[in-house]
Design a protein around this motif. Structure first.
Motif, PDB file in Angstrom:
ATOM      1  N   LEU A   2       0.819  -1.207   0.000  1.00 25.53           N
ATOM      2  CA  LEU A   2       0.000   0.000   0.000  1.00 25.53           C
ATOM      3  C   LEU A   2       0.862   1.271   0.000  1.00 25.53           C
ATOM      4  O   LEU A   2       1.830   1.378   0.746  1.00 25.53           O
ATOM      5  CB  LEU A   2      -0.907   0.018   1.229  1.00 25.53           C
ATOM      6  N   GLY A   5      -2.588   4.135   0.999  1.00 18.86           N
ATOM      7  CA  GLY A   5      -3.854   3.393   0.937  1.00 18.86           C
ATOM      8  C   GLY A   5      -4.141   2.738  -0.408  1.00 18.86           C
ATOM      9  O   GLY A   5      -5.130   2.026  -0.552  1.00 18.86           O
ATOM     10  N   GLU A   6      -3.296   2.959  -1.413  1.00 19.69           N
ATOM     11  CA  GLU A   6      -3.544   2.361  -2.742  1.00 19.69           C
ATOM     12  C   GLU A   6      -2.549   1.233  -3.000  1.00 19.69           C
ATOM     13  O   GLU A   6      -1.364   1.370  -2.674  1.00 19.69           O
ATOM     14  CB  GLU A   6      -3.385   3.435  -3.820  1.00 19.69           C
ATOM     15  N   ASN A   7      -3.053   0.146  -3.600  1.00 19.81           N
ATOM     16  CA  ASN A   7      -2.187  -1.015  -3.799  1.00 19.81           C
ATOM     17  C   ASN A   7      -1.278  -0.831  -5.023  1.00 19.81           C
ATOM     18  O   ASN A   7      -1.753  -0.494  -6.098  1.00 19.81           O
ATOM     19  CB  ASN A   7      -3.066  -2.251  -3.993  1.00 19.81           C
ATOM     20  N   TYR A   8       0.018  -1.043  -4.841  1.00 21.46           N
ATOM     21  CA  TYR A   8       0.981  -0.902  -5.939  1.00 21.46           C
ATOM     22  C   TYR A   8       1.920  -2.094  -5.968  1.00 21.46           C
ATOM     23  O   TYR A   8       2.176  -2.727  -4.946  1.00 21.46           O
ATOM     24  CB  TYR A   8       1.850   0.346  -5.747  1.00 21.46           C
ATOM     25  N   GLN A 193       5.644   3.676   5.216  1.00 23.76           N
ATOM     26  CA  GLN A 193       4.321   3.402   4.628  1.00 23.76           C
ATOM     27  C   GLN A 193       3.623   2.269   5.373  1.00 23.76           C
ATOM     28  O   GLN A 193       2.403   2.257   5.500  1.00 23.76           O
ATOM     29  CB  GLN A 193       4.452   2.990   3.145  1.00 23.76           C
TER      30      GLN A 193
END
Ligand code: MRU
Length: 328
Positions: A2, A5-8, A193
């Motif tokens: 994350l 909050g966004e999956n990468y 993170q």
């Protein structure tokens, strides 16, 4: 993993474009770098937009897919992509995988398959390795062997992320890793993170903290592992291993089977990349050495097998002289 909050993941493909998290900009800026052809992808590996053994392997595999889509001979693409960085075995492993499995199939799917397998390998390294992370322990790591250096999870950091998911509490010492500062810039950013408590230390400080009893475990990654268990990893790893032995601190190397090179009998058979001396002379664009001083800049060193407690692989935790069964 994350990011805000966004999956990468570190590398992926959109159409015929290879997308990379731009590691030259972190931690100041999170941005995505686009490579529209296999030559751009090779340049991105060479210039360290992407770095870390499994990450450059997966990126090279996507680069091979770009070449296949453009109708470029795979031998020509291999020559370009396979010579971008000399030490990481994953680069050769990935290119070999593509050439063996392509046979006119969907090029992107072949590269995607390799990248997905690489993620799974790292996840399993995490599952085996998390048992080493004791509650309230202090772990030291060198360079970036995190998810940015892989496709996801990381090698040395995978056990940390899984231990964190399981609710364990621990602290990480992050070596800054001169001259490219992968620890200070990348590992620290990743741990931040993930909400993992850590402190960045100067490369020279590890022995001080080990002697004070403030390091319970060292985990590093690897760029190539020879048949006898000697490990090539970021310059400075050897020194940490010797210090760990002197201070009775267990020293583990986390790496997937794709990092093992059984053709290299010992560490002496591993080619060590020597990079531009300006990486030593300049710190953030300011020359810190006298104008006429020379510098040397080996990017990796060899840690002899005798200093290693164990190898954390996707096939279990091995003795340092053992190899993953899938390679035998
Ligand atoms: O020069 P780099 O940044 O590509 O070197 C990276 C390392 O040495 C890592 O420790 C290694 O690849 C471990 S696995 C991500």
């Amino acid at each position: 993993m994350l990011v805000e909050g966004e999956n990468y993941r570190t590398v992926w493909m959109e159409g015929s474009v290879v997308k990379l998290i731009n590691q030259l900009k972190l931690p100041r800026e999170f941005s995505v770098f686009s490579c529209s052809g296999y030559r751009d992808t090779a340049d991105a590996i060479r210039s360290m937009v992407v770095r870390g053994a499994p990450a450059i392997g997966a990126t090279a595999c996507y680069g091979m897919a770009q070449a296949a889509l453009a109708g470029v001979s795979l031998d020509v693409a291999e020559k370009e992509l396979g010579t971008t960085r000399p030490t990481a075995n994953d680069l050769q492993d990935a290119i070999k995988h593509f050439k063996k499995n392509f046979n006119g199939k969907n090029a992107v799917e072949v590269a995607e398959g390799y990248a997905n397998k690489s993620i799974e390998r790292c996840r399993k390294i995490g599952e085996y390795g998390e048992k080493l992370i004791k509650n309230n322990s202090k772990i030291l790591t060198h360079c970036n062997a995190g998810w940015l250096g892989c496709v996801d999870y990381g090698t040395a950091t995978a056990p940390l992320y899984i231990a964190k998911q399981k609710g364990r509490n621990f602290f990480v010492w992050v070596d800054e890793t001169r001259p490219r500062l992968q620890g200070a810039k990348l590992t620290s950013w990743e741990l931040m993170q993930a909400g993992i408590d850590h402190a960045v230390i100067a490369d020279n400080a590890a022995g001080y903290f080990m002697k004070k009893g403030e390091v319970d475990l060292v985990i590093v990654g690897a760029d190539r592992i020879a048949a006898n268990g000697d490990v090539a990893n970021k310059i400075g790893t050897y020194g940490k291993a010797v210090l760990a032995k002197e201070n009775n601190v267990p020293f583990y190397v986390a790496a997937p089977a794709s990092t093992f090179d059984l053709k290299a009998k010992t560490g002496k058979d591993i080619k060590i990349e020597e990079r531009d001396e300006n990486e030593i002379h300049f710190v953030e664009n300011t020359r810190v050495t006298p104008a006429k001083s020379k510098a040397r800049n080996p990017a990796f060193d060899i840690t002899p097998m005798k200093y290693i407690t164990g190898l954390i692989t996707e096939e279990g935790i091995l003795n340092p002289w053992e190899k993953p069964e899938s390679l035998l």
